[in-house]
Scaffold this motif. Sequence first.
Motif, PDB file in Angstrom:
ATOM      1  N   GLY A   1     -82.441  44.109 115.685  1.00  0.00           N
ATOM      2  CA  GLY A   1     -82.018  43.977 114.296  1.00  0.00           C
ATOM      3  C   GLY A   1     -82.845  44.843 113.369  1.00  0.00           C
ATOM      4  N   LEU A   2     -84.155  44.867 113.608  1.00  0.00           N
ATOM      5  CA  LEU A   2     -85.035  45.733 112.812  1.00  0.00           C
ATOM      6  C   LEU A   2     -84.612  47.187 112.927  1.00  0.00           C
ATOM      7  CD1 LEU A   2     -88.592  44.298 113.549  1.00  0.00           C
ATOM      8  CD2 LEU A   2     -87.251  44.033 111.475  1.00  0.00           C
ATOM      9  N   ASN A   3     -84.324  47.619 114.152  1.00  0.00           N
ATOM     10  CA  ASN A   3     -83.915  49.007 114.370  1.00  0.00           C
ATOM     11  C   ASN A   3     -82.599  49.321 113.676  1.00  0.00           C
ATOM     12  OD1 ASN A   3     -86.157  49.808 115.836  1.00  0.00           O
ATOM     13  ND2 ASN A   3     -85.280  49.139 117.771  1.00  0.00           N
ATOM     14  N   ALA A   4     -81.660  48.382 113.696  1.00  0.00           N
ATOM     15  CA  ALA A   4     -80.381  48.594 113.006  1.00  0.00           C
ATOM     16  C   ALA A   4     -80.602  48.761 111.501  1.00  0.00           C
ATOM     17  CB  ALA A   4     -79.437  47.428 113.282  1.00  0.00           C
ATOM     18  N   LEU A   5     -81.450  47.930 110.922  1.00  0.00           N
ATOM     19  CA  LEU A   5     -81.738  48.021 109.485  1.00  0.00           C
ATOM     20  C   LEU A   5     -82.469  49.318 109.144  1.00  0.00           C
ATOM     21  CD1 LEU A   5     -82.763  44.322 108.864  1.00  0.00           C
ATOM     22  CD2 LEU A   5     -80.726  45.473 107.965  1.00  0.00           C
ATOM     23  N   LEU A   6     -83.447  49.684 109.966  1.00  0.00           N
ATOM     24  CA  LEU A   6     -84.199  50.918 109.716  1.00  0.00           C
ATOM     25  C   LEU A   6     -83.298  52.146 109.844  1.00  0.00           C
ATOM     26  CD1 LEU A   6     -87.514  50.021 111.526  1.00  0.00           C
ATOM     27  CD2 LEU A   6     -87.239  50.436 109.069  1.00  0.00           C
ATOM     28  N   GLY A   7     -82.420  52.146 110.841  1.00  0.00           N
ATOM     29  CA  GLY A   7     -81.490  53.260 111.012  1.00  0.00           C
ATOM     30  C   GLY A   7     -80.549  53.385 109.827  1.00  0.00           C
ATOM     31  N   ALA A   8     -80.045  52.245 109.349  1.00  0.00           N
ATOM     32  CA  ALA A   8     -79.157  52.258 108.184  1.00  0.00           C
ATOM     33  C   ALA A   8     -79.890  52.761 106.954  1.00  0.00           C
ATOM     34  CB  ALA A   8     -78.610  50.854 107.936  1.00  0.00           C
ATOM     35  N   ARG A   9     -81.145  52.366 106.813  1.00  0.00           N
ATOM     36  CA  ARG A   9     -81.953  52.832 105.681  1.00  0.00           C
ATOM     37  C   ARG A   9     -82.089  54.357 105.698  1.00  0.00           C
ATOM     38  NH1 ARG A   9     -87.148  54.333 105.220  1.00  0.00           N
ATOM     39  NH2 ARG A   9     -88.068  54.189 103.153  1.00  0.00           N
ATOM     40  N   LEU A  10     -82.361  54.919 106.869  1.00  0.00           N
ATOM     41  CA  LEU A  10     -82.493  56.374 106.970  1.00  0.00           C
ATOM     42  C   LEU A  10     -81.185  57.083 106.653  1.00  0.00           C
ATOM     43  CD1 LEU A  10     -84.765  56.776 110.129  1.00  0.00           C
ATOM     44  CD2 LEU A  10     -85.380  57.145 107.728  1.00  0.00           C
ATOM     45  N   ARG A  11     -80.056  56.562 107.150  1.00  0.00           N
ATOM     46  CA  ARG A  11     -78.745  57.167 106.847  1.00  0.00           C
ATOM     47  C   ARG A  11     -78.465  57.095 105.352  1.00  0.00           C
ATOM     48  NH1 ARG A  11     -77.638  54.312 111.276  1.00  0.00           N
ATOM     49  NH2 ARG A  11     -76.393  52.738 110.206  1.00  0.00           N
ATOM     50  N   ALA A  12     -78.806  55.968 104.734  1.00  0.00           N
ATOM     51  CA  ALA A  12     -78.583  55.822 103.297  1.00  0.00           C
ATOM     52  C   ALA A  12     -79.425  56.828 102.515  1.00  0.00           C
ATOM     53  CB  ALA A  12     -78.905  54.397 102.852  1.00  0.00           C
TER      54      ALA A  12
ATOM     55  N   VAL B   1     -91.334  49.113 103.935  1.00  0.00           N
ATOM     56  CA  VAL B   1     -90.479  50.284 103.704  1.00  0.00           C
ATOM     57  C   VAL B   1     -89.199  49.949 102.947  1.00  0.00           C
ATOM     58  CG1 VAL B   1     -91.380  51.486 105.725  1.00  0.00           C
ATOM     59  CG2 VAL B   1     -89.259  50.206 105.929  1.00  0.00           C
ATOM     60  N   PHE B   2     -88.927  48.664 102.768  1.00  0.00           N
ATOM     61  CA  PHE B   2     -87.732  48.232 102.051  1.00  0.00           C
ATOM     62  C   PHE B   2     -88.100  47.663 100.687  1.00  0.00           C
ATOM     63  CE2 PHE B   2     -86.148  47.930 106.415  1.00  0.00           C
ATOM     64  CZ  PHE B   2     -84.863  48.429 106.291  1.00  0.00           C
ATOM     65  N   GLN B   3     -87.206  47.831  99.729  1.00  0.00           N
ATOM     66  CA  GLN B   3     -87.271  47.065  98.494  1.00  0.00           C
ATOM     67  C   GLN B   3     -86.805  45.662  98.867  1.00  0.00           C
ATOM     68  OE1 GLN B   3     -88.161  47.829  95.161  1.00  0.00           O
ATOM     69  NE2 GLN B   3     -87.904  45.616  94.942  1.00  0.00           N
ATOM     70  N   VAL B   4     -87.620  44.644  98.586  1.00  0.00           N
ATOM     71  CA  VAL B   4     -87.299  43.272  98.975  1.00  0.00           C
ATOM     72  C   VAL B   4     -87.241  42.395  97.726  1.00  0.00           C
ATOM     73  CG1 VAL B   4     -87.998  41.268 100.349  1.00  0.00           C
ATOM     74  CG2 VAL B   4     -88.432  43.587 101.223  1.00  0.00           C
ATOM     75  N   TYR B   5     -86.167  41.627  97.619  1.00  0.00           N
ATOM     76  CA  TYR B   5     -85.979  40.697  96.512  1.00  0.00           C
ATOM     77  C   TYR B   5     -86.032  39.265  97.045  1.00  0.00           C
ATOM     78  CZ  TYR B   5     -84.267  44.825  94.083  1.00  0.00           C
ATOM     79  OH  TYR B   5     -84.167  46.065  93.523  1.00  0.00           O
ATOM     80  N   GLU B   6     -86.495  38.351  96.234  1.00  0.00           N
ATOM     81  CA  GLU B   6     -86.564  36.942  96.637  1.00  0.00           C
ATOM     82  C   GLU B   6     -85.177  36.365  96.901  1.00  0.00           C
ATOM     83  OE1 GLU B   6     -89.221  34.905  97.336  1.00  0.00           O
ATOM     84  OE2 GLU B   6     -90.341  36.787  97.224  1.00  0.00           O
ATOM     85  N   THR B   7     -84.212  36.719  96.049  1.00  0.00           N
ATOM     86  CA  THR B   7     -82.857  36.184  96.177  1.00  0.00           C
ATOM     87  C   THR B   7     -81.833  37.300  95.987  1.00  0.00           C
ATOM     88  OG1 THR B   7     -82.591  35.725  93.825  1.00  0.00           O
ATOM     89  CG2 THR B   7     -83.605  33.972  95.182  1.00  0.00           C
ATOM     90  N   LEU B   8     -80.609  37.026  96.415  1.00  0.00           N
ATOM     91  CA  LEU B   8     -79.519  37.971  96.190  1.00  0.00           C
ATOM     92  C   LEU B   8     -79.256  38.120  94.700  1.00  0.00           C
ATOM     93  CD1 LEU B   8     -77.312  39.837  97.229  1.00  0.00           C
ATOM     94  CD2 LEU B   8     -75.845  37.814  97.498  1.00  0.00           C
ATOM     95  N   ASP B   9     -79.308  37.019  93.960  1.00  0.00           N
ATOM     96  CA  ASP B   9     -79.093  37.094  92.506  1.00  0.00           C
ATOM     97  C   ASP B   9     -80.096  38.030  91.848  1.00  0.00           C
ATOM     98  OD1 ASP B   9     -76.916  35.399  92.564  1.00  0.00           O
ATOM     99  OD2 ASP B   9     -78.079  33.614  92.026  1.00  0.00           O
ATOM    100  N   GLU B  10     -81.352  37.962  92.282  1.00  0.00           N
ATOM    101  CA  GLU B  10     -82.378  38.858  91.743  1.00  0.00           C
ATOM    102  C   GLU B  10     -82.047  40.324  92.070  1.00  0.00           C
ATOM    103  OE1 GLU B  10     -86.946  39.929  92.793  1.00  0.00           O
ATOM    104  OE2 GLU B  10     -86.523  37.784  92.595  1.00  0.00           O
TER     105      GLU B  10
END
Length: 129
Positions: A74-85, A113-122
């Motif tokens: 899962g980490l690799n999928a997220l990291l790969g998507a981040r690089l493509r973005a 390496v990611f922008q992280v928010y506490e909630t989706l609303d945030e």
Amino acid sequence: MRHEAPVTGEGASPPGRFTVEAWTVPGTDTDVVSVAGELDRDTMAPLSTALEEHVGAGRVVVDCSELAFCDSSGLNALLGARLRALENGGSVELSGLRRPVDRMFEITGVRAVFQVYETLDEALAETTL
């Protein structure tokens, strides 16, 4: 759009063990990919599909508030998507990280390496209309 981990072969994951729902926030360049359940090698296909469909020139927020487990696949999928973005001028951001998922992201350095928010609303409050 809802994606669910397929059930195939002996010992396959039960239906509903991992689900992904994705949508575009109207009037914005922000898409939300909401994940729930256990993300691992056997269940990551729906996440990969959703990320492939939604990672483009815009912003993708992955809502992890219902994610109970995530392994290195899962980490690799997220990291790969981040690089493509990033290659396309977009971003992949995370919201709602829960323990133990947040702890694993922290230990591996992925959280940094990611922008992280506490909630989706945030996260959505940061969306440009």
